[in-house]
Design an enzyme around this catalytic site. Structure first.
Site, PDB file in Angstrom:
ATOM      1  N   SER A   1       0.849  -1.193   0.000  1.00 40.83           N
ATOM      2  CA  SER A   1       0.000   0.000   0.000  1.00 40.83           C
ATOM      3  C   SER A   1       0.884   1.242   0.000  1.00 40.83           C
ATOM      4  O   SER A   1       2.018   1.202   0.517  1.00 40.83           O
ATOM      5  CB  SER A   1      -0.880   0.003   1.254  1.00 40.83           C
ATOM      6  OG  SER A   1      -1.556   1.238   1.382  1.00 40.83           O
TER       7      SER A   1
ATOM      8  N   TYR B   1      -1.136  -1.130  10.647  1.00 43.75           N
ATOM      9  CA  TYR B   1      -1.363  -1.467   9.224  1.00 43.75           C
ATOM     10  C   TYR B   1      -0.224  -0.912   8.366  1.00 43.75           C
ATOM     11  O   TYR B   1       0.347  -1.636   7.552  1.00 43.75           O
ATOM     12  CB  TYR B   1      -2.703  -0.893   8.766  1.00 43.75           C
ATOM     13  CG  TYR B   1      -2.990  -1.121   7.295  1.00 43.75           C
ATOM     14  CD1 TYR B   1      -3.471  -2.351   6.842  1.00 43.75           C
ATOM     15  CD2 TYR B   1      -2.777  -0.121   6.350  1.00 43.75           C
ATOM     16  CE1 TYR B   1      -3.731  -2.567   5.497  1.00 43.75           C
ATOM     17  CE2 TYR B   1      -3.034  -0.323   5.011  1.00 43.75           C
ATOM     18  CZ  TYR B   1      -3.514  -1.542   4.587  1.00 43.75           C
ATOM     19  OH  TYR B   1      -3.777  -1.759   3.242  1.00 43.75           O
TER      20      TYR B   1
HETATM   21  N1  LIG Z   1      -8.972  -0.864  -0.493  1.00 47.47           N
HETATM   22  C1  LIG Z   1      -7.962  -0.029  -0.299  1.00 47.47           C
HETATM   23  O1  LIG Z   1      -8.158   1.217  -0.173  1.00 47.47           O
HETATM   24  C2  LIG Z   1      -6.558  -0.560  -0.278  1.00 47.47           C
HETATM   25  C3  LIG Z   1      -5.508   0.345  -0.447  1.00 47.47           C
HETATM   26  C4  LIG Z   1      -4.196  -0.125  -0.462  1.00 47.47           C
HETATM   27  C5  LIG Z   1      -3.932  -1.463  -0.307  1.00 47.47           C
HETATM   28  N2  LIG Z   1      -4.978  -2.333  -0.131  1.00 47.47           N
HETATM   29  C6  LIG Z   1      -4.648  -3.754   0.037  1.00 47.47           C
HETATM   30  O2  LIG Z   1      -5.277  -4.491  -0.995  1.00 47.47           O
HETATM   31  C7  LIG Z   1      -5.431  -5.848  -0.577  1.00 47.47           C
HETATM   32  C8  LIG Z   1      -6.832  -6.330  -0.925  1.00 47.47           C
HETATM   33  O3  LIG Z   1      -7.761  -5.618  -0.162  1.00 47.47           O
HETATM   34  P1  LIG Z   1      -9.161  -5.133  -0.756  1.00 47.47           P
HETATM   35  O4  LIG Z   1      -9.145  -3.658  -0.750  1.00 47.47           O
HETATM   36  O5  LIG Z   1      -9.485  -5.870  -1.994  1.00 47.47           O
HETATM   37  O6  LIG Z   1     -10.091  -5.581   0.465  1.00 47.47           O
HETATM   38  P2  LIG Z   1     -11.451  -6.448   0.514  1.00 47.47           P
HETATM   39  O7  LIG Z   1     -12.374  -6.022  -0.579  1.00 47.47           O
HETATM   40  O8  LIG Z   1     -11.917  -6.348   1.919  1.00 47.47           O
HETATM   41  O9  LIG Z   1     -10.968  -7.935   0.210  1.00 47.47           O
HETATM   42  C9  LIG Z   1     -10.138  -8.605   1.130  1.00 47.47           C
HETATM   43  C10 LIG Z   1      -9.940 -10.058   0.683  1.00 47.47           C
HETATM   44  O10 LIG Z   1      -9.094 -10.693   1.640  1.00 47.47           O
HETATM   45  C11 LIG Z   1      -9.718 -11.895   2.080  1.00 47.47           C
HETATM   46  N3  LIG Z   1      -9.383 -12.189   3.475  1.00 47.47           N
HETATM   47  C12 LIG Z   1      -9.628 -11.431   4.584  1.00 47.47           C
HETATM   48  N4  LIG Z   1      -9.251 -12.082   5.690  1.00 47.47           N
HETATM   49  C13 LIG Z   1      -8.754 -13.282   5.275  1.00 47.47           C
HETATM   50  C14 LIG Z   1      -8.227 -14.417   5.953  1.00 47.47           C
HETATM   51  N5  LIG Z   1      -8.146 -14.459   7.291  1.00 47.47           N
HETATM   52  N6  LIG Z   1      -7.825 -15.475   5.225  1.00 47.47           N
HETATM   53  C15 LIG Z   1      -7.933 -15.459   3.872  1.00 47.47           C
HETATM   54  N7  LIG Z   1      -8.431 -14.431   3.173  1.00 47.47           N
HETATM   55  C16 LIG Z   1      -8.828 -13.352   3.866  1.00 47.47           C
HETATM   56  C17 LIG Z   1     -11.235 -11.633   1.935  1.00 47.47           C
HETATM   57  O11 LIG Z   1     -11.935 -12.851   1.718  1.00 47.47           O
HETATM   58  P3  LIG Z   1     -12.767 -13.708   2.830  1.00 47.47           P
HETATM   59  O12 LIG Z   1     -13.517 -12.757   3.693  1.00 47.47           O
HETATM   60  O13 LIG Z   1     -13.621 -14.583   1.971  1.00 47.47           O
HETATM   61  O14 LIG Z   1     -11.716 -14.483   3.566  1.00 47.47           O
HETATM   62  C18 LIG Z   1     -11.255 -10.818   0.640  1.00 47.47           C
HETATM   63  O15 LIG Z   1     -11.253 -11.671  -0.469  1.00 47.47           O
HETATM   64  C19 LIG Z   1      -5.114  -5.870   0.923  1.00 47.47           C
HETATM   65  O16 LIG Z   1      -3.815  -6.396   1.109  1.00 47.47           O
HETATM   66  C20 LIG Z   1      -5.151  -4.399   1.317  1.00 47.47           C
HETATM   67  O17 LIG Z   1      -4.334  -4.140   2.419  1.00 47.47           O
HETATM   68  C21 LIG Z   1      -6.274  -1.906  -0.113  1.00 47.47           C
END
Ligand SMILES: NC(=O)c1ccc[n+]([C@@H]2O[C@H](COP(=O)([O-])OP(=O)(O)OC[C@H]3O[C@@H](n4cnc5c(N)ncnc54)[C@H](OP(=O)(O)O)[C@@H]3O)[C@@H](O)[C@H]2O)c1
Length: 254
Positions: free
Chosen positions: A136, A148
């Site tokens: 991130s 985080y």
């Molecule tokens: N959204 C943002 O603004 C943002 C910005 C920068 C970086 N990121 C990074 O992008 C990545 C993806 O996040 P996202 O934004 O796509 O979030 P999201 O929409 O909440 O998706 C998170 C994914 O992670 C899975 N997950 C959560 N806990 C888990 C566990 N214990 N075991 C296995 N899978 C798990 C969830 O699936 P289940 O619930 O089915 O397990 C879901 O598929 C993350 O690393 C996040 O830190 C996000």
């Protein structure tokens, strides 16, 4: 035909990686906890793109969950691993339970290390393979009261450090996006900051990430706004960065 394993593939960025890779003709192994959601996506993508999409339900915050995915990676070669699963938490660091903090560390950091360690020996032996670690922009800055940001800093520096030692044909890249429209904030129970022009679509982030990987970049920062933020953040004195960090990382989150 190539195969990609994507963690956190049931939603958000991970689901978008799966869609994009399927369109390109890659077979998929989809990892997350929500099995019905993974199966629905796998069925949709296999039917539409004539690929093989399998699901591997696993909780990456647990020893058993990580071991199941690591075993799959060590036994059955994949061409691309996307370490994407990650979570944020609401509340200041000192108000969140120690168990929740450990869960965050295990998903955001331990799983990335363990799955990378499992997949790399085969990739190095074959002289071929890619790893994308989803970090991130937050990892470049001290997030006010935030573990985080520290976890994402680990992911970025880990990726740069390992990438520097890899033989030709094996690539590792840290994807460092800013705010993305996914379920991330809602799941964490944190508000979405009103920062017009800074919210990115997952489609854009994934397209930029794959293009950067194929150009051989070790760090990918999608969109000019965030490239500028990271560049400026590296130029100004650290004390000023610390003072300004609450503006972007928000408050009451870790
Ligand atoms: N959204 C943002 O603004 C943002 C910005 C920068 C970086 N990121 C990074 O992008 C990545 C993806 O996040 P996202 O934004 O796509 O979030 P999201 O929409 O909440 O998706 C998170 C994914 O992670 C899975 N997950 C959560 N806990 C888990 C566990 N214990 N075991 C296995 N899978 C798990 C969830 O699936 P289940 O619930 O089915 O397990 C879901 O598929 C993350 O690393 C996040 O830190 C996000």
């Amino acid at each position: 035909m190539s195969t990609a394993l994507v963690t956190g593939a049931s939603a958000g960025l991970g689901a978008e990686f799966a869609r994009r890779l399927a369109r390109e003709g890659s077979n998929l192994v989809l990892v997350a906890r929500d099995q019905p959601r993974l199966e629905a996506l796998a069925g949709e993508l296999a039917g539409r793109h004539h690929i093989v999409a399998t699901v591997l339900p696993a909780d990456l915050s647990t020893v058993d969950g990580r071991a199941a995915v690591a075993d799959r990676l060590a036994k059955d070669p994949v061409d691309l691993l996307v370490n994407n699963a990650g979570i944020g938490l609401a509340g200041e660091f000192w108000t969140v339970s120690a168990a929740e903090l450990q869960r965050q560390l295990d998903i955001n950091v331990t799983a990335v290390q363990q799955l990378t360690r499992a997949v790399l020996p085969g990739m190095i032996e074959r002289g071929h393979g890619d790893i994308i670690n989803v970090s991130s922009v937050a990892g470049f800055f001290p997030g006010r009261g935030s573990s985080y940001s520290a976890s994402k800093n680990w992911v970025t520096v880990f990726t740069e450090s390992i990438a520097a030692a890899l033989p030709p044909g094996v690539r590792m890249m840290a994807l460092c996006p800013g705010f993305i429209h996914t379920e991330f904030h809602q799941r964490a129970g944190i508000g979405k900051p009103a920062l017009p022009g800074l919210w990115l679509a997952p489609e854009r982030v994934v397209a930029d990430a794959l293009a950067d990987l194929r150009r051989g970049r070790v760090i990918s920062i999608p969109s000019p706004q965030y490239k500028a933020i990271v560049m400026l953040g590296g130029l100004v004195p650290r004390a000023l960065v610390r003072r300004g960090s609450g503006l972007f990382s928000g408050r009451d989150r870790t």
